[in-house]
Design a protein around this motif. Structure first.
Motif, PDB file in Angstrom:
ATOM      1  N   LEU A  86      48.840  27.833  31.126  1.00 48.74           N
ATOM      2  CA  LEU A  86      48.147  27.422  31.457  1.00 48.74           C
ATOM      3  C   LEU A  86      47.154  26.819  30.942  1.00 48.74           C
ATOM      4  CD1 LEU A  86      46.094  30.760  33.533  1.00 48.74           C
ATOM      5  CD2 LEU A  86      45.117  28.404  33.617  1.00 48.74           C
ATOM      6  N   GLY A  87      47.395  26.735  29.895  1.00 51.41           N
ATOM      7  CA  GLY A  87      46.770  25.730  28.548  1.00 51.41           C
ATOM      8  C   GLY A  87      45.830  26.300  27.518  1.00 51.41           C
ATOM      9  N   MET A  88      45.498  27.902  28.279  1.00 53.14           N
ATOM     10  CA  MET A  88      45.055  28.528  27.082  1.00 53.14           C
ATOM     11  C   MET A  88      45.088  28.404  25.837  1.00 53.14           C
ATOM     12  SD  MET A  88      44.611  31.450  30.285  1.00 53.14           S
ATOM     13  CE  MET A  88      43.147  32.351  28.857  1.00 53.14           C
ATOM     14  N   GLU A  89      44.067  29.006  24.973  1.00 50.81           N
ATOM     15  CA  GLU A  89      44.307  29.333  23.558  1.00 50.81           C
ATOM     16  C   GLU A  89      44.009  30.974  23.361  1.00 50.81           C
ATOM     17  OE1 GLU A  89      42.059  29.153  19.261  1.00 50.81           O
ATOM     18  OE2 GLU A  89      40.747  27.903  21.001  1.00 50.81           O
ATOM     19  N   VAL A  90      45.063  31.252  22.229  1.00 48.06           N
ATOM     20  CA  VAL A  90      45.508  32.453  22.159  1.00 48.06           C
ATOM     21  C   VAL A  90      45.179  32.869  20.928  1.00 48.06           C
ATOM     22  CG1 VAL A  90      47.357  34.448  21.888  1.00 48.06           C
ATOM     23  CG2 VAL A  90      47.663  32.527  23.333  1.00 48.06           C
ATOM     24  N   VAL A  91      44.249  33.584  21.219  1.00 45.06           N
ATOM     25  CA  VAL A  91      42.751  34.277  19.824  1.00 45.06           C
ATOM     26  C   VAL A  91      43.890  35.440  19.014  1.00 45.06           C
ATOM     27  CG1 VAL A  91      40.852  34.586  19.092  1.00 45.06           C
ATOM     28  CG2 VAL A  91      41.014  33.043  20.710  1.00 45.06           C
ATOM     29  N   LEU A  92      44.328  35.504  17.760  1.00 50.82           N
ATOM     30  CA  LEU A  92      44.938  36.207  17.058  1.00 50.82           C
ATOM     31  C   LEU A  92      43.881  37.164  16.215  1.00 50.82           C
ATOM     32  CD1 LEU A  92      48.071  34.758  17.051  1.00 50.82           C
ATOM     33  CD2 LEU A  92      47.596  36.498  18.787  1.00 50.82           C
ATOM     34  N   ASP A  93      42.999  36.780  15.803  1.00 53.05           N
ATOM     35  CA  ASP A  93      42.269  36.759  15.177  1.00 53.05           C
ATOM     36  C   ASP A  93      40.594  37.233  15.697  1.00 53.05           C
ATOM     37  OD1 ASP A  93      40.676  34.702  15.391  1.00 53.05           O
ATOM     38  OD2 ASP A  93      40.347  34.110  13.588  1.00 53.05           O
ATOM     39  N   ALA A  94      39.385  38.032  14.664  1.00 52.89           N
ATOM     40  CA  ALA A  94      38.400  38.506  15.615  1.00 52.89           C
ATOM     41  C   ALA A  94      37.186  37.573  15.822  1.00 52.89           C
ATOM     42  CB  ALA A  94      37.603  39.430  14.490  1.00 52.89           C
ATOM     43  N   ALA A  95      37.744  36.211  15.662  1.00 56.09           N
ATOM     44  CA  ALA A  95      36.784  34.775  16.980  1.00 56.09           C
ATOM     45  C   ALA A  95      36.924  35.491  17.702  1.00 56.09           C
ATOM     46  CB  ALA A  95      37.963  33.391  16.397  1.00 56.09           C
ATOM     47  N   GLU A  96      35.142  34.499  18.603  1.00 56.05           N
ATOM     48  CA  GLU A  96      35.326  34.635  19.904  1.00 56.05           C
ATOM     49  C   GLU A  96      36.104  33.952  20.971  1.00 56.05           C
ATOM     50  OE1 GLU A  96      31.639  32.149  20.286  1.00 56.05           O
ATOM     51  OE2 GLU A  96      30.241  33.767  18.703  1.00 56.05           O
ATOM     52  N   ALA A  97      35.779  34.460  22.266  1.00 55.55           N
ATOM     53  CA  ALA A  97      36.751  34.789  23.166  1.00 55.55           C
ATOM     54  C   ALA A  97      36.400  34.688  24.116  1.00 55.55           C
ATOM     55  CB  ALA A  97      38.573  35.279  22.805  1.00 55.55           C
ATOM     56  N   GLU A  98      36.669  33.858  25.303  1.00 58.51           N
ATOM     57  CA  GLU A  98      36.208  34.738  26.592  1.00 58.51           C
ATOM     58  C   GLU A  98      36.500  35.342  27.478  1.00 58.51           C
ATOM     59  OE1 GLU A  98      35.142  31.012  25.230  1.00 58.51           O
ATOM     60  OE2 GLU A  98      36.824  31.010  26.236  1.00 58.51           O
ATOM     61  N   GLY A 110      41.618  25.575  28.009  1.00 59.55           N
ATOM     62  CA  GLY A 110      40.957  25.526  26.907  1.00 59.55           C
ATOM     63  C   GLY A 110      40.428  27.304  26.925  1.00 59.55           C
ATOM     64  N   THR A 111      40.743  28.288  28.020  1.00 66.89           N
ATOM     65  CA  THR A 111      39.548  29.165  28.256  1.00 66.89           C
ATOM     66  C   THR A 111      40.113  29.767  27.077  1.00 66.89           C
ATOM     67  OG1 THR A 111      38.434  29.139  30.342  1.00 66.89           O
ATOM     68  CG2 THR A 111      39.001  31.397  29.049  1.00 66.89           C
ATOM     69  N   ARG A 162      43.820  23.446  22.077  1.00 66.14           N
ATOM     70  CA  ARG A 162      44.323  24.708  21.057  1.00 66.14           C
ATOM     71  C   ARG A 162      45.189  25.486  21.702  1.00 66.14           C
ATOM     72  NH1 ARG A 162      38.916  26.340  17.176  1.00 66.14           N
ATOM     73  NH2 ARG A 162      39.393  24.151  16.482  1.00 66.14           N
ATOM     74  N   ALA A 163      46.108  26.210  21.159  1.00 66.29           N
ATOM     75  CA  ALA A 163      46.707  26.776  22.169  1.00 66.29           C
ATOM     76  C   ALA A 163      47.361  27.864  20.858  1.00 66.29           C
ATOM     77  CB  ALA A 163      48.771  26.280  21.959  1.00 66.29           C
ATOM     78  N   VAL A 164      46.617  28.517  19.844  1.00 62.42           N
ATOM     79  CA  VAL A 164      46.972  29.545  18.830  1.00 62.42           C
ATOM     80  C   VAL A 164      46.123  29.267  18.112  1.00 62.42           C
ATOM     81  CG1 VAL A 164      48.947  28.480  17.911  1.00 62.42           C
ATOM     82  CG2 VAL A 164      48.266  31.256  18.345  1.00 62.42           C
ATOM     83  N   ARG A 165      44.789  30.794  18.003  1.00 64.72           N
ATOM     84  CA  ARG A 165      44.771  30.213  16.694  1.00 64.72           C
ATOM     85  C   ARG A 165      45.004  31.345  15.971  1.00 64.72           C
ATOM     86  NH1 ARG A 165      39.147  29.777  14.625  1.00 64.72           N
ATOM     87  NH2 ARG A 165      38.324  31.049  12.877  1.00 64.72           N
ATOM     88  N   SER A 166      45.784  31.131  14.476  1.00 62.11           N
ATOM     89  CA  SER A 166      46.802  32.521  13.873  1.00 62.11           C
ATOM     90  C   SER A 166      45.193  33.602  13.529  1.00 62.11           C
ATOM     91  CB  SER A 166      47.510  32.030  12.424  1.00 62.11           C
ATOM     92  OG  SER A 166      45.996  31.706  11.689  1.00 62.11           O
TER      93      SER A 166
END
Length: 244
Positions: A82-94, A59-60, A158-162
């Motif tokens: 690891l089960g994280m979310e990969v963010v490919l846009d400008a959305a928030e992330a840790e 979830g991280t 979630r795995a990926v945010r395009s």
């Protein structure tokens, strides 16, 4: 439901584990070839770095502020394992992985920032890094070659945010995000162990990730070419590219 990225890494480290799975052509004559075993090793070390040093868990969110590059693929695979979310846009992330850590670190918008040196032989970041920024190249090698998650990942996370904001869950990563098979390259023969796919870095990280996942789930391999590298008939022949 299992996590496709975990199953994928298991497949890459077994079977024809010594066959090329990812070949990178970069500027200044760079050529990096990773077998299934070596790719799995890099991914395991990176997953351990994320989990043990940066406190990542399922979830991280990890924003990849990177060009299409073999290290970008490793980071994405490690995050998915690891089960994280990969963010490919400008959305928030840790967490943030970037090749330009100065401005990102100054913003203070992330729990941790990794500076990723892109030159093929870089053993560390060349130059000064802002306080608290993790030097990926210097740190990743000290982590273990085998990855065991502290918390089991879940397929519905979630795995990926395009780049367009579209979200794919881990359970549908290969079925929904990975690219389908393309047409064979003219006059090319299939590489041993599966198709050998030419992927152009100029198409962007999201496309490169999708194409690479598609090739790997079909037991194929990837030839990733930097925009400054000419795709010649000799390169296609030398690498036995079967799809482009």
């Amino acid at each position: 439901m299992s996590i496709p990225a975990i199953d994928l890494m298991s497949a890459l480290r077994s079977g024809q584990s010594t066959s090329p799975r990812l070949t990178w052509y970069g500027p200044a004559g760079e050529r990096v070839e990773l077998s299934g075993r070596v790719l799995d090793n890099w991914v395991a070390k990176t997953s351990n770095l994320l989990q043990d040093e940066l406190d990542a868990e399922p979830g991280t969110r990890l924003r990849l502020d990177l060009p299409a590059h073999w290290k970008s693929l490793v980071l994405a695979l490690a995050a998915w394992q690891l089960g994280m979310e990969v963010v490919l846009d400008a959305a928030e992330a840790e967490l943030l992985a970037t090749a330009e850590p100065g401005p990102a670190a100054a913003e203070g918008a992330f729990d941790a920032v990794m500076a990723v040196a892109l030159p093929a032989l870089a053993m560390r970041w060349l130059g000064e890094l802002p306080s608290g920024v993790v030097d990926y190249a210097a740190e990743v090698r000290s982590h273990g070659d085998f990855f065991m998650p502290h918390v089991e990942p879940e397929a519905d996370r979630r795995a990926v945010r395009s780049a367009a904001g579209t979200v794919h869950a881990h359970g549908g990563l290969l079925a929904g995000f990975a690219a389908p098979s393309a047409a064979p390259a003219a006059g090319a023969s299939s590489a041993e162990g599966g198709e050998r796919v030419l992927v152009r870095a100029a198409e962007g990280l999201e496309s490169v990730l999708a194409q690479s996942l598609g090739a790997w789930q079909r037991d194929g391999s990837v030839v990733l070419v930097h925009p400054d590298v000419a795709v010649t008939e000799r390169l296609l022949s030398d690498e036995r590219v079967s799809r482009s």
